[in-house]
Every structure is written in structure tokens, then in C-alpha cells.
Write a protein that holds these residues in place. Sequence first.
Motif, PDB file in Angstrom:
ATOM      1  N   TYR A  92       0.791  -1.226   0.000  1.00  0.00           N
ATOM      2  CA  TYR A  92       0.000   0.000   0.000  1.00  0.00           C
ATOM      3  C   TYR A  92       0.825   1.278   0.000  1.00  0.00           C
ATOM      4  N   SER A  93       0.357   2.215  -0.805  1.00  0.00           N
ATOM      5  CA  SER A  93       0.896   3.564  -0.811  1.00  0.00           C
ATOM      6  C   SER A  93      -0.226   4.468  -0.300  1.00  0.00           C
ATOM      7  N   VAL A  94       0.087   5.732  -0.115  1.00  0.00           N
ATOM      8  CA  VAL A  94      -0.954   6.682   0.278  1.00  0.00           C
ATOM      9  C   VAL A  94      -0.934   7.850  -0.695  1.00  0.00           C
ATOM     10  N   CYS A  95      -2.122   8.175  -1.211  1.00  0.00           N
ATOM     11  CA  CYS A  95      -2.244   9.306  -2.116  1.00  0.00           C
ATOM     12  C   CYS A  95      -3.127  10.353  -1.447  1.00  0.00           C
ATOM     13  N   THR A  96      -2.604  11.549  -1.269  1.00  0.00           N
ATOM     14  CA  THR A  96      -3.441  12.610  -0.697  1.00  0.00           C
ATOM     15  C   THR A  96      -3.631  13.720  -1.717  1.00  0.00           C
ATOM     16  N   MET A  97      -4.818  14.281  -1.702  1.00  0.00           N
ATOM     17  CA  MET A  97      -5.130  15.416  -2.565  1.00  0.00           C
ATOM     18  C   MET A  97      -5.602  16.543  -1.665  1.00  0.00           C
ATOM     19  N   GLU A  98      -4.865  17.652  -1.711  1.00  0.00           N
ATOM     20  CA  GLU A  98      -5.230  18.802  -0.891  1.00  0.00           C
ATOM     21  C   GLU A  98      -5.693  19.939  -1.783  1.00  0.00           C
ATOM     22  N   LEU A  99      -6.807  20.551  -1.423  1.00  0.00           N
ATOM     23  CA  LEU A  99      -7.374  21.649  -2.201  1.00  0.00           C
ATOM     24  C   LEU A  99      -7.362  22.902  -1.338  1.00  0.00           C
ATOM     25  N   GLU A 100      -6.820  23.969  -1.912  1.00  0.00           N
ATOM     26  CA  GLU A 100      -6.712  25.203  -1.142  1.00  0.00           C
ATOM     27  C   GLU A 100      -7.027  26.383  -2.059  1.00  0.00           C
ATOM     28  N   PRO A 101      -8.073  27.161  -1.720  1.00  0.00           N
ATOM     29  CA  PRO A 101      -8.401  28.293  -2.593  1.00  0.00           C
ATOM     30  C   PRO A 101      -7.301  29.347  -2.557  1.00  0.00           C
ATOM     31  N   VAL A 102      -6.891  29.821  -3.727  1.00  0.00           N
ATOM     32  CA  VAL A 102      -5.889  30.878  -3.836  1.00  0.00           C
ATOM     33  C   VAL A 102      -6.402  31.862  -4.873  1.00  0.00           C
ATOM     34  N   GLU A 103      -6.748  33.060  -4.435  1.00  0.00           N
ATOM     35  CA  GLU A 103      -7.351  34.060  -5.323  1.00  0.00           C
ATOM     36  C   GLU A 103      -8.509  33.431  -6.096  1.00  0.00           C
ATOM     37  N   ASP A 104      -8.480  33.512  -7.439  1.00  0.00           N
ATOM     38  CA  ASP A 104      -9.624  32.957  -8.170  1.00  0.00           C
ATOM     39  C   ASP A 104      -9.324  31.546  -8.690  1.00  0.00           C
ATOM     40  N   ALA A 105      -8.438  30.853  -7.991  1.00  0.00           N
ATOM     41  CA  ALA A 105      -8.080  29.496  -8.411  1.00  0.00           C
ATOM     42  C   ALA A 105      -8.035  28.576  -7.191  1.00  0.00           C
ATOM     43  N   VAL A 106      -7.762  27.308  -7.453  1.00  0.00           N
ATOM     44  CA  VAL A 106      -7.577  26.363  -6.361  1.00  0.00           C
ATOM     45  C   VAL A 106      -6.210  25.718  -6.536  1.00  0.00           C
ATOM     46  N   LYS A 107      -5.443  25.708  -5.465  1.00  0.00           N
ATOM     47  CA  LYS A 107      -4.144  25.047  -5.496  1.00  0.00           C
ATOM     48  C   LYS A 107      -4.400  23.578  -5.156  1.00  0.00           C
ATOM     49  N   LEU A 108      -4.092  22.723  -6.107  1.00  0.00           N
ATOM     50  CA  LEU A 108      -4.259  21.290  -5.884  1.00  0.00           C
ATOM     51  C   LEU A 108      -2.883  20.661  -5.686  1.00  0.00           C
ATOM     52  N   THR A 109      -2.692  20.017  -4.552  1.00  0.00           N
ATOM     53  CA  THR A 109      -1.430  19.326  -4.285  1.00  0.00           C
ATOM     54  C   THR A 109      -1.712  17.833  -4.178  1.00  0.00           C
ATOM     55  N   VAL A 110      -1.146  17.075  -5.091  1.00  0.00           N
ATOM     56  CA  VAL A 110      -1.283  15.620  -5.044  1.00  0.00           C
ATOM     57  C   VAL A 110       0.043  15.046  -4.554  1.00  0.00           C
ATOM     58  N   THR A 111      -0.017  14.311  -3.468  1.00  0.00           N
ATOM     59  CA  THR A 111       1.188  13.689  -2.919  1.00  0.00           C
ATOM     60  C   THR A 111       0.956  12.183  -2.888  1.00  0.00           C
ATOM     61  N   HIS A 112       1.846  11.450  -3.504  1.00  0.00           N
ATOM     62  CA  HIS A 112       1.692   9.993  -3.542  1.00  0.00           C
ATOM     63  C   HIS A 112       2.971   9.389  -2.973  1.00  0.00           C
ATOM     64  N   SER A 113       2.852   8.685  -1.851  1.00  0.00           N
ATOM     65  CA  SER A 113       4.080   8.166  -1.255  1.00  0.00           C
ATOM     66  C   SER A 113       3.913   6.758  -0.708  1.00  0.00           C
ATOM     67  N   ILE A 114       5.041   6.121  -0.520  1.00  0.00           N
ATOM     68  CA  ILE A 114       5.061   4.751  -0.007  1.00  0.00           C
ATOM     69  C   ILE A 114       6.287   4.603   0.874  1.00  0.00           C
ATOM     70  N   ASP A 115       6.167   3.782   1.909  1.00  0.00           N
ATOM     71  CA  ASP A 115       7.283   3.588   2.840  1.00  0.00           C
ATOM     72  C   ASP A 115       8.299   2.609   2.285  1.00  0.00           C
ATOM     73  N   ARG A 116       8.931   2.994   1.219  1.00  0.00           N
ATOM     74  CA  ARG A 116       9.973   2.118   0.680  1.00  0.00           C
ATOM     75  C   ARG A 116      10.845   2.955  -0.241  1.00  0.00           C
ATOM     76  N   LYS A 117      12.110   2.636  -0.225  1.00  0.00           N
ATOM     77  CA  LYS A 117      13.070   3.395  -1.009  1.00  0.00           C
ATOM     78  C   LYS A 117      12.980   2.979  -2.481  1.00  0.00           C
ATOM     79  N   ASP A 118      13.237   3.901  -3.388  1.00  0.00           N
ATOM     80  CA  ASP A 118      13.283   3.610  -4.827  1.00  0.00           C
ATOM     81  C   ASP A 118      12.076   2.797  -5.292  1.00  0.00           C
ATOM     82  N   SER A 119      10.897   3.238  -4.903  1.00  0.00           N
ATOM     83  CA  SER A 119       9.684   2.499  -5.219  1.00  0.00           C
ATOM     84  C   SER A 119       9.364   2.512  -6.718  1.00  0.00           C
ATOM     85  N   LYS A 120       9.054   1.333  -7.241  1.00  0.00           N
ATOM     86  CA  LYS A 120       8.657   1.226  -8.654  1.00  0.00           C
ATOM     87  C   LYS A 120       7.271   1.818  -8.849  1.00  0.00           C
ATOM     88  N   LEU A 121       6.425   1.665  -7.824  1.00  0.00           N
ATOM     89  CA  LEU A 121       5.076   2.224  -7.916  1.00  0.00           C
ATOM     90  C   LEU A 121       5.128   3.748  -8.038  1.00  0.00           C
TER      91      LEU A 121
END
Lengths: 156, 107
Positions: A92-121
Motif C-alpha cells: 500500500y501507498s498513500v495518495c493525498t489530494m489537498e485543495l486550497e483556494p488561492v485568489e480565483d483558483a484552487v491550489k491542488l497538491t497531489v502527494t503519492h508516497s510509499i514507505d519504501r526506497k526507490d519504489s517502482k510504484l
Amino acid sequence: MAKSESSTFVYVTYIRTTPQKLWSALTDPEQMRDYWFDMRCESDWKPGSSWRLLFEDGRVADSGEILEADPPRLLAIKWRNHFKPELAEEGYSVCTMELEPVEDAVKLTVTHSIDRKDSKLIHAVSGGWPSVLSNLKSLLETGKIAYKRSKPAAAA
Amino acid sequence: MNDDAVFRALADASRRELLDRLHQTNGQTLGDLCQGLDMTRQAVAKHLAILEDANLVSTRRQGREKLHFINPVPINQIAERWIGKFEQPRLGALSKLKKTLEGKDDG
């Protein structure tokens, strides 16, 4: 989680839309198909609920569960690949999507991580997310997608 | 996207080196990034702030550490806007030819 033992992909994009519209685009299967190359997503988006991403023909590409859902601010998905053995075995990996309004737009930050070095995923999703998210941005801003066909994030 | 901020951020060899280092190992602390660099910690921090303002770098807190990650979006947009448009296939062919002739990867 020490950084040396994990792999992370981060993608930050500003989309001219509202948090509500972006949230809807991220969770509505009909809209997802438009920018996610006809992949089908199944979930009721409640914490603890299952989450699945399926190919058009019904094969499971990825699956997991919703870890957090705080509309329209935060979505976290526990995510495991299914159709590529070398990616599936990483677990399992974890994917987070954060939405933050900035002026007339939304800042979308997608972070996808896994507890392993040099992950192929993580290497694979690093190739897939940009086309999916670039499509999502185009769709919300112009009503049209940027790429019609590409590898889905999960299959990259 | 603010093209000017991205181009300004990229117009500095130290900042490009920091991006190269993050490309090699994503998710580093300020301390990690300072190692082996001929720059003060303050200078590196300042360069990282400029990269972050241009959205080329994104930071995340992990416990007590602040980790820096490459954000591929602005460079990709520049590539599409300023390189893809101007005949990328031909540039690709020329670059390949140059590499073949010179026999190295980073010509």
C-alpha cells in the motif's frame, strides 16, 4: 517515516475553478472518466470505505480504501496497484489530494508516497499523474481535455 | 502559471543544481541540500524560497523535518509552451545526433 525509507511524488497545480467543482471532479466517476482515460472509479468517498479504479473492461487497476475525506479540502486514499506484479508486491501507498483556494483558483497538491526506497510504484505514478492532472485542469478550465489517450496513472 | 517567475528561478546555476539534486533524490531537507555545496545555508534557503515561489519546489512537513520536493508542473508547461511548439521532433533528432557523435549523454 524517515525520508530515506520512503518514496514520494508531489504535484502542485493551480486550477481556475472553485474547491467545490474541483472536489466534484475528483470524486464523480462520470467526470473522472473524462480526464482519466475512461478508467472507472468506485467509491462512496467515506472514510473507511473501499476504493477501486477499474479499466474499461472491468479489470481492477488499483484498489484500497478512503483514509480521510474532508470535502472540499482533503482526500486521502490508501492505494495498491493490482495489475503489475512488481508494483502490487510493494503493497500500500498513500495518495493525498489537498485543495486550497488561492485568489480565483484552487491550489491542488497531489502527494503519492510509499514507505519504501526507490519504489517502482512511485516511479510509475510519477509518469501517469501529470497527464491525468493536466487533463483535469484543462477540463475544468476549458471544458476540453488535453490528451485523449495516454497511459492511465495507474498503468504508467 | 507565472512564466516570468519560473524563467527567473531557472536563470541561476545554483538553483538549477538544487533542482538536479532534488531530481536525483526527491524529498530532502535544507541540511541535506547544503551538503557538498559551496554555499552558505542562508544562500541555499534563499534559493529554495525562490524555487518554491515559482512553484518549482514544494515543501512538506514530516515530523520535525521540512522536506523539499520537485514539482514537475512548471517545467512541463514550459516544455509544452516553448519547446513542443517549436518542433520538438527535430530538436530530438539533432540532440540524438549530437550525443551519438560526441559519444556522451549530457552534451
